[in-house]
Design an enzyme around this catalytic site. Structure first.
Site, PDB file in Angstrom:
ATOM      1  N   CYS A   1      -9.693  -6.522   1.935  1.00  0.00           N
ATOM      2  CA  CYS A   1      -9.375  -5.225   2.392  1.00  0.00           C
ATOM      3  C   CYS A   1     -10.875  -4.505   2.276  1.00  0.00           C
ATOM      4  CB  CYS A   1      -8.563  -4.411   1.437  1.00  0.00           C
ATOM      5  SG  CYS A   1      -7.109  -4.943   1.537  1.00  0.00           S
TER       6      CYS A   1
ATOM      7  N   HIS B   1       4.035 -10.616   2.575  1.00  0.00           N
ATOM      8  CA  HIS B   1       3.108 -11.728   3.231  1.00  0.00           C
ATOM      9  C   HIS B   1       2.302 -12.206   2.402  1.00  0.00           C
ATOM     10  CE1 HIS B   1      -0.883  -9.606   3.430  1.00  0.00           C
ATOM     11  NE2 HIS B   1      -0.256  -8.498   3.265  1.00  0.00           N
TER      12      HIS B   1
ATOM     13  N   GLN C   1       0.375 -10.058  -6.112  1.00  0.00           N
ATOM     14  CA  GLN C   1      -0.204 -11.385  -6.280  1.00  0.00           C
ATOM     15  C   GLN C   1       0.409 -12.369  -7.151  1.00  0.00           C
ATOM     16  OE1 GLN C   1      -2.655 -12.643  -4.240  1.00  0.00           O
ATOM     17  NE2 GLN C   1      -3.418 -10.743  -3.534  1.00  0.00           N
TER      18      GLN C   1
ATOM     19  N   THR D   1       1.075  -1.205  -0.082  1.00  0.00           N
ATOM     20  CA  THR D   1       0.000  -0.111  -0.019  1.00  0.00           C
ATOM     21  C   THR D   1       0.741   1.247   0.004  1.00  0.00           C
ATOM     22  OG1 THR D   1      -1.759  -1.202   1.146  1.00  0.00           O
ATOM     23  CG2 THR D   1      -1.874   1.311   1.337  1.00  0.00           C
TER      24      THR D   1
ATOM     25  N   ASN E   1      -6.319  -9.822  -7.493  1.00  0.00           N
ATOM     26  CA  ASN E   1      -6.550 -10.201  -6.075  1.00  0.00           C
ATOM     27  C   ASN E   1      -7.758 -11.082  -5.803  1.00  0.00           C
ATOM     28  OD1 ASN E   1      -7.417  -7.548  -6.105  1.00  0.00           O
ATOM     29  ND2 ASN E   1      -7.897  -7.894  -4.023  1.00  0.00           N
TER      30      ASN E   1
ATOM     31  N   SER F   1       4.649  -7.316  -2.033  1.00  0.00           N
ATOM     32  CA  SER F   1       4.544  -7.492  -0.543  1.00  0.00           C
ATOM     33  C   SER F   1       4.998  -8.639   0.046  1.00  0.00           C
ATOM     34  CB  SER F   1       3.035  -7.375  -0.166  1.00  0.00           C
ATOM     35  OG  SER F   1       2.814  -7.442   1.100  1.00  0.00           O
TER      36      SER F   1
ATOM     37  N   THR G   1      13.039   3.980   9.829  1.00  0.00           N
ATOM     38  CA  THR G   1      14.100   2.799  10.113  1.00  0.00           C
ATOM     39  C   THR G   1      13.506   1.488   9.743  1.00  0.00           C
ATOM     40  OG1 THR G   1      14.545   4.150  11.941  1.00  0.00           O
ATOM     41  CG2 THR G   1      15.419   1.633  12.155  1.00  0.00           C
TER      42      THR G   1
END
Length: 353
Positions: free
Chosen positions: A299, A181, A162, A69, A134, A179, A216
């Site tokens: 989402c 995950h 995806q 995102t 997705n 991403s 960080t």
């Protein structure tokens, strides 16, 4: 619990967890600090960066972010001109594009979820398209869209969340969001790949640790992401064959009464989105509460609105709300998938009695 919601998130790979543990247990140094412990943490981040980059086009750099995102927001807000996006993009693209206030052109899709490219409006600066959708798993012609974008003087943004590690990303794209995950890595880390020669103004200010991105970095999250990416590369053929077999078994097992949403051919086979006339999805999920499957994008869950992806295919609100998504992958066994399919089908048929 039988887990069949791989598009929402994937189980953490044991190898990714193993790579993370030293940095969670003892390696607490800031990777942006100049002392030895900091340099060691930084080295782990750079190893992970190379592992993630190995599944991306050459000629660009990987910038770690908090997730896809953020990466999509940065790519969209950091470019200029009008925006062109497909009608079935993730909300992280469509909502961000709308929030910029810049002209937004939405490209329609056909009944199988394939984009129908049209002329690019004058002044367009960015075309955005998912590699793999997705919700319905369709694969878009990103290379053709990139050629069209460049012909119009625009940049090409690919949301590869995806598809990363599963479907080849064309070399001609300019920006890629991914991403961790979604590939059996940890939540909380993603990346934006930026082609050499493209400079985006910062989305976040306050340190410029990543050369355009402030904040960080977590060596643990980066290491987990890198290990997951390395595993995706090593297991690519094995994972593809496994998912393809599961798809064939699931489609055959469902039998009549179910209709596939999306293209049967141009798709990633770990995503099975199907509908059944008059299906009460809420009741079905209650009846099968120990099976994790979805009524659409995680989402947008709870919104009460029909999926914008399914209505873009031409489905009525009723049909869109009678659809479910079953997602499976590396750690799904044939036995548990068949058990889940049988229970879902039985419970769905019982609604008509």
């Amino acid at each position: 619990m039988i887990y069949l919601d791989y598009q929402a998130t994937t189980p953490l790979a044991p190898e990714a967890l193993k790579a993370m543990l030293p940095w969670l247990e003892q390696g607490h140094a800031n990777p942006h600090s100049p002392h030895r412990a900091g340099r060691q943490a930084r080295a782990a981040v750079e190893v992970a960066r190379d592992q993630v980059a190995a599944l991306l086009p050459s000629g660009g750099r990987v910038v770690f972010t908090s997730g896809a995102t953020e990466a999509l927001n940065w790519a969209i807000k950091g470019t200029g001109g009008g925006i062109v996006a497909t009608a079935i993009e993730h909300a992280a693209v469509l909502d961000t594009a709308a929030a910029t206030g810049r002209p937004l052109t939405v490209m329609p899709v056909d009944g199988e979820g394939q984009v129908l490219p049209g002329p690019i409006a004058d002044g367009a600066g960015l075309i955005a398209a998912m590699l793999v959708n997705n919700e319905i798993g369709t694969v878009q012609p990103v290379a053709a869209l990139a050629e069209q974008a460049h012909g119009a003087g625009a940049l090409m943004l690919c949301d590869a969340v995806q598809g990363y590690g599963r479907v080849a990303i064309p070399d001609t794209v300019d920006l890629v969001a991914i991403s961790a995950h979604k590939i059996h890595g940890p939540k909380g880390v993603g990346a934006l790949w930026i082609r050499d020669g493209i400079t985006l103004p910062p989305l976040l200010h306050g340190g410029d640790q990543e050369g355009g991105r402030s904040g960080t970095l977590s060596p643990a999250l980066c290491a987990g992401f890198g290990a997951a990416a390395r595993l995706m590369a090593a297991r690519a053929e094995e994972d593809e064959a496994h998912v393809g077999r599961l798809w064939s078994l699931a489609v055959e097992r469902l039998g009549s009464g179910w209709t596939l949403n999306g293209s049967p051919d141009h798709r990633y086979h770990g995503n099975l989105n199907v509908r059944r006339e008059g299906l009460d999805v809420a009741r079905l999920m209650s009846d099968c509460r120990d099976i994790a499957f979805s009524a659409g994008s995680a989402c947008a869950s709870g919104s009460g609105r029909p999926s914008h992806v399914l209505t873009a295919l031409g489905l009525s609100d009723r049909d869109a709300k009678s659809s479910i998504r079953i997602g499976f992958g590396r750690y799904t066994t044939e036995a548990e998938l068949m058990q889940a399919i049988d229970r879902i089908d039985t419970a769905a048929r019982a609604q008509r009695l």
